[in-house]
Design an enzyme around this catalytic site. Structure first.
Site, short mmCIF file in Angstrom:
data_model
loop_
_atom_site.label_atom_id
_atom_site.label_comp_id
_atom_site.label_asym_id
_atom_site.label_seq_id
_atom_site.Cartn_x
_atom_site.Cartn_y
_atom_site.Cartn_z
N ARG A 103 0.85 -1.19 0.00
CA ARG A 103 0.00 0.00 0.00
C ARG A 103 0.89 1.25 0.00
NH1 ARG A 103 -0.55 4.68 2.20
NH2 ARG A 103 -0.26 3.77 4.27
N ASP A 104 1.59 1.52 1.10
CA ASP A 104 2.48 2.69 1.09
C ASP A 104 3.56 2.49 0.02
OD1 ASP A 104 3.66 5.14 1.87
OD2 ASP A 104 3.11 4.80 3.95
N HIS B 11 3.18 3.81 -3.60
CA HIS B 11 3.65 5.16 -3.99
C HIS B 11 5.01 5.05 -4.69
CE1 HIS B 11 0.60 7.54 -2.00
NE2 HIS B 11 0.81 6.94 -0.85
N SER C 109 3.06 10.98 8.58
CA SER C 109 3.06 10.92 7.11
C SER C 109 4.22 11.67 6.48
CB SER C 109 1.77 11.52 6.55
OG SER C 109 0.66 11.13 7.29
N HIS D 99 2.68 4.84 12.78
CA HIS D 99 3.12 4.65 11.39
C HIS D 99 4.24 5.65 11.12
CE1 HIS D 99 2.28 4.08 6.94
NE2 HIS D 99 2.80 5.28 6.90
N HIS E 269 7.80 7.20 9.03
CA HIS E 269 8.54 7.34 7.78
C HIS E 269 9.99 7.68 8.10
CE1 HIS E 269 5.75 6.90 4.35
NE2 HIS E 269 4.84 7.13 5.26
N TYR F 288 3.74 15.92 3.33
CA TYR F 288 3.19 14.60 3.06
C TYR F 288 4.13 13.81 2.15
CZ TYR F 288 -0.96 11.59 2.39
OH TYR F 288 -1.86 10.56 2.37
#
Lengths: 300, 359
Positions: B25-26, B29, B179, B208, B210, B299
């Site tokens: 999913r991520d 991108h 995000s 979550h 990054h 983002y």
């Protein structure tokens, strides 16, 4: 010249802004503002503006000796579903700003001419009013297999009704892109942005276009349409010239035109950043104006 | 008399943490949403064998994300979900959806294809747009997870209030979602703590992360220590921006901390190295643009869009991203990247004219 008479049902922010706009109309005279709460601020505001008010709802309105020619409904889909048949029975043309969508979708510069005598018309959504004129401007020149719109609005301008049923926005707008904008397939996206100071409403329209077509004709049609929307929403502007992108395989071999819009409200009652609310009240006022003109013109 | 040898020293058992893998999913991108069904099957198979309990499979922007604005999927989401469900023997398949983009109708289709976990994402201050989707997901019998995106943009107390809205709407877990990869250690822990203080035992809390400022794994450990019991990862960090907390690193790190994850470290390492690496054209990394994203709080998914707009209009991607951060754009406003690129290009033209002495 005789003005058509009108009532606004629903004295909230939308109803109040609509009243301010209609009071500037040469063709419509708002005689009544109708609510259900005697303590309503909106009714008090309407009284201050010289309009007769009642908190006894549509029952009161329909019991009067003199009935309006037009009624603007700015309540809820639920309320309008109940009221619509009663307005029609009384011979009152209804302009529906709720998501009830009983009558045909109307976007003034696109399809008001064919709906001007409809007994009930629906104003689609704020994003629809801002973007469907552009979809139509493109689809009037070349076939648009797919159109997609992105509406970004300030969080402050998204009321509890929108928030409770955001799917209704995306689904209604998508459908209207097809039915009114004449794209074969439509998609709508809405984004709420909480940034302070609040962002002015922004809309982006993407249309698929044939690989080989006349870009100048499409751009001219878009510029022309923007001018027509500006007649009733002066703050409706292009941020840049339409952007044309070459065909791509992932776009089914189509090319693309992208249009970037800003909608600055008139600030009649609502703040100017809330262009999303302004454009739907301005469009409704425009519909009322032209319906009134059709009526008074017909009887003159 | 008790002798030392009689005493059984029991390691206090630590609470386990559930790793949800978002490679599909991520990571979508980073793959420009071009995963094939075969790739989905092989990644799901590898994750399933390594013991990952929940695997998220959707367009990077969630159900309905396939579009001009976010990029069209090579294969329809629902087809990929069905393939993942078919391939997984133990793991459950999750889908992401963003209200305003995806709808309840999309959720129902995903459920019909076998997805059993619904992750509903809103900007961190707009949780109330998710109520109808949580209600629908619960009615479908799906497990529900709330996703408060760009959590660094809300204060810990604001975030707690928004988490409460999601829990009351039916979320069984609420994630603090970094995000932009913008949170530095305490930023993440304070937010997780504040959310836990608000929702107590009413729901779990997740994190979550990054890697834009290389904090994904460290923030995940701090989130666990504050009480989070779910974290997200992606094999090889495959995700937006500089990527996600790598699933294999999370598994290894938590194992060393004695925190059970249910994920076999060697199997996760093999999945990352042997399955994912060969299929990725460009592995996410900390470069000028993605670091700017963490630094300016942008983002992460905006990265490739900014690079494309930069190329199209001849302006540097990092400059676009810096401007996006200053404007406060939120997830979903990818169209504004083109708008900003156009603005910068126009300003440069004006600058060139001014330099040439034109008034």
């Amino acid at each position: 010249m005789t003005k058509a008479t009108a009532a606004i049902v629903g004295p909230g922010n939308i109803g109040t802004d609509l009243l301010a706009k209609l009071q500037a109309s040469e063709n419509v005279e708002v005689r009544w503002m109708i609510g259900v709460d005697p303590e309503s601020d909106g009714l008090a505001r309407a009284r201050a503006r010289g309009v007769e008010t009642s908190h006894e709802g549509v029952d009161w309105l329909l019991a009067q000796d003199e009935l309006p020619d037009l009624v603007f409904e700015a309540t809820s889909a639920y309320a309008h579903r109940a009221n619509a048949p009663r307005f029609e029975e009384a011979g009152i043309q209804a302009i529906d700003l709720t998501p009830a969508a009983i009558g045909p979708f109307v976007c003034p510069p696109v399809n008001l001419d064919v709906n001007v005598s409809a007994m009930n018309v629906n104003m689609i959504t704020c994003g629809g009013q801002a973007t469907i004129p552009i979809v139509s401007a493109v689809s009037s020149i070349v076939p648009v297999e797919y159109a997609e719109i992105v509406a970004s609005i300030s969080s402050r301008s998204a009321g509890p009704g929108t928030r409770a049923n955001i799917d209704e926005f995306t689904e209604t707008t998508s459908r209207a892109i097809e039915v009114v904008g004449k794209a074969t397939r439509g998609k709508a996206i809405i984004i709420l942005n909480p940034v302070e100071p609040p962002m002015i409403m922004r809309d982006t329209v993407f249309c698929s276009i044939p690989a080989d077509c006349d870009h100048d004709a499409i751009a001219a049609s878009i510029h022309d349409m923007v001018a027509r929307v500006q007649e009733y929403v002066p703050g409706y502007t292009l941020r840049a010239d339409p952007q044309f992108d070459d065909p791509r395989e992932i776009w089914n071999g189509h090319a693309r035109v992208a249009v970037f819009l800003e909608v600055l409200g008139a600030g009649d009652y609502l703040p100017t950043y809330a262009g999303n609310l302004d454009i739907i009240t301005a469009a409704a006022a425009r519909v009322g104006d032209l319906m009134a003109l059709a009526k008074t013109g017909a009887t003159a | 008399m008790t002798t030392v040898s009689d005493i059984v020293v029991e390691e206090p058992t630590k609470d386990s943490i559930r790793i949800t893998d978002s490679t599909l999913r991520d990571g979508s991108h980073a793959m420009a949403h071009r995963f094939s069904e075969e790739q989905v099957r092989s990644i799901v198979h590898a994750l399933d064998m390594s013991g990952v309990e929940v695997i998220e499979v959707t367009h990077g922007d969630g159900l309905g994300g396939s579009s001009f604005n976010y990029g069209f999927s090579l294969v329809d989401d629902i087809k990929l979900v069905a393939a993942a469900v078919d391939e997984a023997k133990r793991a459950r398949i999750a889908v992401l959806m963003l209200p305003g983009l995806g709808t309840v109708r999309d959720l129902k289709q995903a459920h019909a294809a076998g997805a059993s976990v619904a992750r509903i994402a809103t900007h961190c201050t707009e949780a109330d747009v998710s109520r109808q989707h949580f209600k629908a997901a619960r009615e479908l019998g799906m497990e529900t997870v709330g996703f408060l995106m760009l959590s660094h943009r809300a204060t810990p107390s604001k975030l707690a209030e928004q988490a409460r809205i999601m829990v009351d709407a039916g979320a069984e877990c609420v994630y603090v979602v970094d995000s932009a990869g913008a949170m530095i250690l305490g930023d993440a822990q304070e937010r997780v703590q504040s959310v836990i203080n608000e929702i107590g035992r009413d729901a779990q809390v997740g994190f979550h992360g990054h890697q834009n400022l290389s904090m994904g794994v460290a923030n995940s450990v701090l989130a666990y220590q504050a009480g989070a019991r779910q974290v997200d990862g992606a094999l090889l960090a495959l995700g937006a921006g500089a990527g996600n907390s790598p699933t294999e690193v999370l598994a290894a790190t938590f194992e060393k901390l004695g925190v059970p994850t249910g994920v076999d470290v060697q199997a996760a390492l093999a999945a990352a190295e042997e399955i994912v690496r060969p299929m990725v054209p460009r592995i996410p990394r900390m470069d000028r643009s993605s670091i700017v994203q963490g630094y300016a709080g942008v983002y992460s998914s905006f990265l490739l869009h900014a690079e494309r707009a930069g190329e199209r209009y001849g302006v540097p991607a990092h400059e676009i991203l810096q401007r996006v951060g200053a404007a406060g754009y939120v997830g979903g406003q990818e169209d504004m990247i083109i708008d900003i690129a156009l603005q910068i290009a126009q300003e440069r033209d004006m600058g060139d004219l001014a330099a040439a002495g034109v008034r």
